[in-house]
Each structure stands twice: as structure tokens, then as C-alpha cells.
Design a protein around this motif. Structure first.
Motif, short mmCIF file in Angstrom:
data_model
loop_
_atom_site.label_atom_id
_atom_site.label_comp_id
_atom_site.label_asym_id
_atom_site.label_seq_id
_atom_site.Cartn_x
_atom_site.Cartn_y
_atom_site.Cartn_z
N LEU A 123 -5.37 8.33 7.87
CA LEU A 123 -6.16 9.08 6.89
C LEU A 123 -6.70 8.14 5.81
O LEU A 123 -7.87 8.25 5.41
N VAL A 124 -5.88 7.20 5.37
CA VAL A 124 -6.34 6.21 4.40
C VAL A 124 -7.54 5.46 4.95
O VAL A 124 -8.57 5.29 4.28
N ALA A 146 -10.80 2.20 -4.83
CA ALA A 146 -9.88 2.48 -3.72
C ALA A 146 -8.50 1.89 -3.96
O ALA A 146 -7.49 2.54 -3.69
N PHE A 147 -8.41 0.66 -4.44
CA PHE A 147 -7.10 0.01 -4.53
C PHE A 147 -6.42 0.26 -5.87
O PHE A 147 -5.21 0.43 -5.93
N ARG A 195 -9.68 6.32 7.27
CA ARG A 195 -10.88 7.17 7.37
C ARG A 195 -11.52 7.40 6.02
O ARG A 195 -12.75 7.35 5.88
N LEU A 196 -10.70 7.68 4.99
CA LEU A 196 -11.25 7.98 3.67
C LEU A 196 -11.82 6.72 3.01
O LEU A 196 -12.87 6.75 2.38
N LEU A 246 0.85 -1.19 0.00
CA LEU A 246 0.00 0.00 0.00
C LEU A 246 0.88 1.24 0.00
O LEU A 246 1.90 1.28 0.70
N ARG A 247 0.48 2.26 -0.75
CA ARG A 247 1.28 3.48 -0.84
C ARG A 247 1.48 4.09 0.55
O ARG A 247 0.60 4.06 1.41
N GLY A 266 -14.83 5.93 4.85
CA GLY A 266 -15.75 7.03 4.58
C GLY A 266 -16.49 6.78 3.27
O GLY A 266 -17.70 6.96 3.18
N MET A 267 -15.74 6.30 2.27
CA MET A 267 -16.36 5.96 0.98
C MET A 267 -17.34 4.79 1.16
O MET A 267 -18.46 4.83 0.65
N ASP A 270 2.57 7.35 1.04
CA ASP A 270 2.61 8.81 1.04
C ASP A 270 1.35 9.45 1.62
O ASP A 270 1.25 10.67 1.70
N VAL A 271 0.37 8.63 2.02
CA VAL A 271 -0.79 9.13 2.76
C VAL A 271 -0.80 8.38 4.08
O VAL A 271 -0.56 7.17 4.10
#
Lengths: 208, 208
Positions: free
Chosen positions: B164-165, B199-200, B167-168, B156-157, B171-172, B159-160
Motif C-alpha cells: 500500500l505504501v 512522503a518521508f 502504491r500511494l 520505514l514505518r 501514486g503521488m 503500520d501501513v
């Protein structure tokens, strides 16, 4: 507390509510979000502001008017986003316009979070709410059209329907009103970067 | 309408509410979502069911009890998702466990949409609601840990931030309670495919 005459406070400045009406509006939005619009009386609002109930009516004509101002604030902000995205320079691709719409939406949500939170909870229980839902649907339709244009252009995957993409994309954007706290660890720029990165580039380091 | 004795209706079957209590619970969740928990009285509930108010109390001890049953339904479903994702076969990568958690969450949201909708609106106004928020936070923490493991694994990236990942991403997922209609054009499988794909793998056809 002094209660200025209506003509001193209600005169709009550059289309914005006057200063005292603005204070009343911020408090009203906070109460509507905390205890519901129906659960908030003008008496509650007066109490929270340290005013008498009759003094409140020097600033605003009615609770409905406050709801209308709050929903317009959110809807005007979101409409301006889609206006700007649609009118992006002639050279911009549909992909760039959509990505810009997502970034700007996040900024509007963060800048007007209480008003947008109220908008997202509206269920159509009055004429003012029905009007707001109509404006919200018009924005959704324009966002879905941006998605469709990016698909048509070949820059967006076509294996998920544009309408579903639009709902999930802005569902992720809108979800931030549930947990984002102004002045918290994450600012609007970081949020908009995170959301556009996840949505457009995906979370996976290698495409599966 | 007949009003069976409490011992006929309140006996739990395999840990589930009895048939008549189940009917009362479905109607209660619908009313809580439509007009708010505080805005719903046991009298409203009786009226909607065509029962007398005293007959309702043959089925359930209190409004709080109904709220508790509803929130437990949503929380038990979501807890089972994270249990299953965490306990995925030893060979599964963190990436596969997270992707499975997203898919299963969508299925639980669709299968228990009214109860999950109620859960997502809980603000902690009572001991039952505070308990539900604690259970929800525990689930969120476990989901964020799955994200962190996938980042650590390199799939998984990074840089976030993982929080936060998480939650978003959810959230979606959670946003679908706002617009998904049971029996509509999009079923749970299509939804979970669309969400995991966006998402992925991202929306863009070429990574920017």
C-alpha cells in the motif's frame, strides 16, 4: 424486457435518478470508463443492458445527460466533503479540518469510484465537461485554502508551497482510482488511515 | 516538404530513433494523449505534421510501432531508475535507495512526461499494451521490494503495508503528469524535493 413509460421511471426520488435510470447510469459510467465517452454510443449502452436503442430513450434523454449525471455525482460528493471540512466545529484547528477533508475525500472516492474515475479523466471536450472542470477547480481552490490555513496556523510545514502540497496530497488521494478494487483486500477506512498517516506523519521512523 | 528515403531516416543512431522518426514520434505521442490511441489515425498524424499519409510510412512502419516506441521510452526510463536505485553504493541503506528511487522517478516523469502520461493510461487493449503492463508490473514489484527492505531495516514505518505504501507513494509521484506543465513555475528538482519531503518526513510540523 419491459420498457416502462417515462413518467414511471424518470421521476426523481429525493433528487436521485429513478431506479431504471439509475441502472442505465451505472452501465453508462462503466462503459465510458472502459472505452471512453466518445467511444461509447447509445447503441453500445442499449446492447450492454439488453435493451433496444429506442427503449434507452425511455429512461434518459441523451448520452450528454448521462455524462452530466455521472459528473454531478462525483462533484456533489466532493463538494459535500469540503463543505463538511470547512464547517467543522468551531474548536477544530485548520490542521484537523484538512486532515478530515483528506479522510472524507478517500471515502467519497471509494464510495463513488466509477463516477470519480470518469471525472478525473475529463479534459473539457464539451460544455458539460467544461462545467465539470470549473466545479473541480473551485473544489481545488477551497482545498488549497485549507492547506494555507494550516500553514498559517503553524501546524503544517511551510517549506513546500501550499498549492504544491494540495496538488500532491490530493494527487495521492486520487491515484487510488487507478488500482483500488471495490471489495478488495483494503477497505475505505484502511485507505484513509494509510493516506493521512503517510501524508501528515511521513513514512520515515526518524525524521531526517 | 521533402520525403527522404527510408534508409536516410530510419537508421537508428545509438539505439535512438532517427531524427525524422523522432519528430513523427513526438507528434504521435501528443495526439495519442489528446485524443486517445484508438481515436488517432495515421491520417490525423500526417495532417498534424503537414505530410501526406504515404509520406508518414517512409518514417514509421505502423501506428502500433509508434505506440511501442513511446511506451518503451517511458518504461526504459523507469527501469533505469530502479536499476540505479538498486545498485546504489554498497554503503547505502534501503531507506536511501528508496528515497533515491522516488527522486529519480520524478525526474524521469518530468523529462519524459508525454510518454509516461501515455504509459499510465494504457489499459491492455493490444499485445503491445499488455507487454507494457507486464513491464510496468515488474517495475512496481521491484519498487515494493525496496519499500519492504526499508521497513525490514527499521527506517520505514511498519503500520501501513509495504504494498500500500508503494502504491500511494508512486501514486503521488505519477499524479504529477495530470497537472505539471513543462516550463512552469515548478521545476523537476523542486518537485522531487517536495514529494520526498511530504512522503518521508510528513506535512505536520509536530507528529500527531
Amino acid at each position: 424486457m419491459s420498457t416502462p413509460e417515462p413518467d414511471q421511471v424518470a421521476a426523481p426520488r429525493r433528487g436521485r435518478p429513478g431506479h431504471d435510470q439509475e441502472t442505465v447510469l451505472r452501465q453508462a459510467i462503466e462503459l465510458f470508463n472502459a472505452q471512453g465517452y466518445d467511444g461509447t454510443s447509445m447503441g453500445d449502452l442499449a446492447k450492454a443492458l439488453g435493451l433496444t436503442k429506442s427503449a434507452i430513450y425511455h429512461h434518459v434523454p441523451s448520452k450528454t445527460h448521462l455524462l452530466s449525471l455521472a459528473l454531478d455525482e462525483a462533484l456533489d460528493g466532493l463538494t459535500a466533503v469540503i463543505d463538511e471540512a470547512e464547517q467543522a466545529s468551531a474548536g477544530a484547528s485548520a490542521y484537523e479540518r484538512l486532515r478530515r477533508a483528506v479522510q472524507l475525500s478517500v471515502e467519497v472516492l471509494v464510495a463513488h469510484q466509477p463516477a470519480v474515475t470518469l471525472l478525473l479523466r475529463v479534459r473539457g471536450n464539451s460544455e458539460v465537461e467544461l462545467d465539470a472542470l470549473r466545479r473541480r477547480r473551485a473544489i481545488d481552490t477551497r482545498l488549497a485554502a485549507l492547506v494555507q490555513q494550516a500553514v498559517d496556523e503553524g501546524s503544517l510545514r511551510s517549506d513546500v508551497s501550499p498549492q504544491l502540497v494540495s496538488r500532491l496530497l490530493f494527487g495521492m488521494v486520487n491515484s487510488l482510482v487507478e488500482w483500488h478494487r471495490p471489495g478488495g483486500a483494503v477497505d475505505a477506512h484502511q485507505l484513509s488511515e494509510a493516506i493521512t498517516t503517510i501524508a501528515f506523519d511521513g513514512l520515515a521512523t526518524h525524521q531526517s
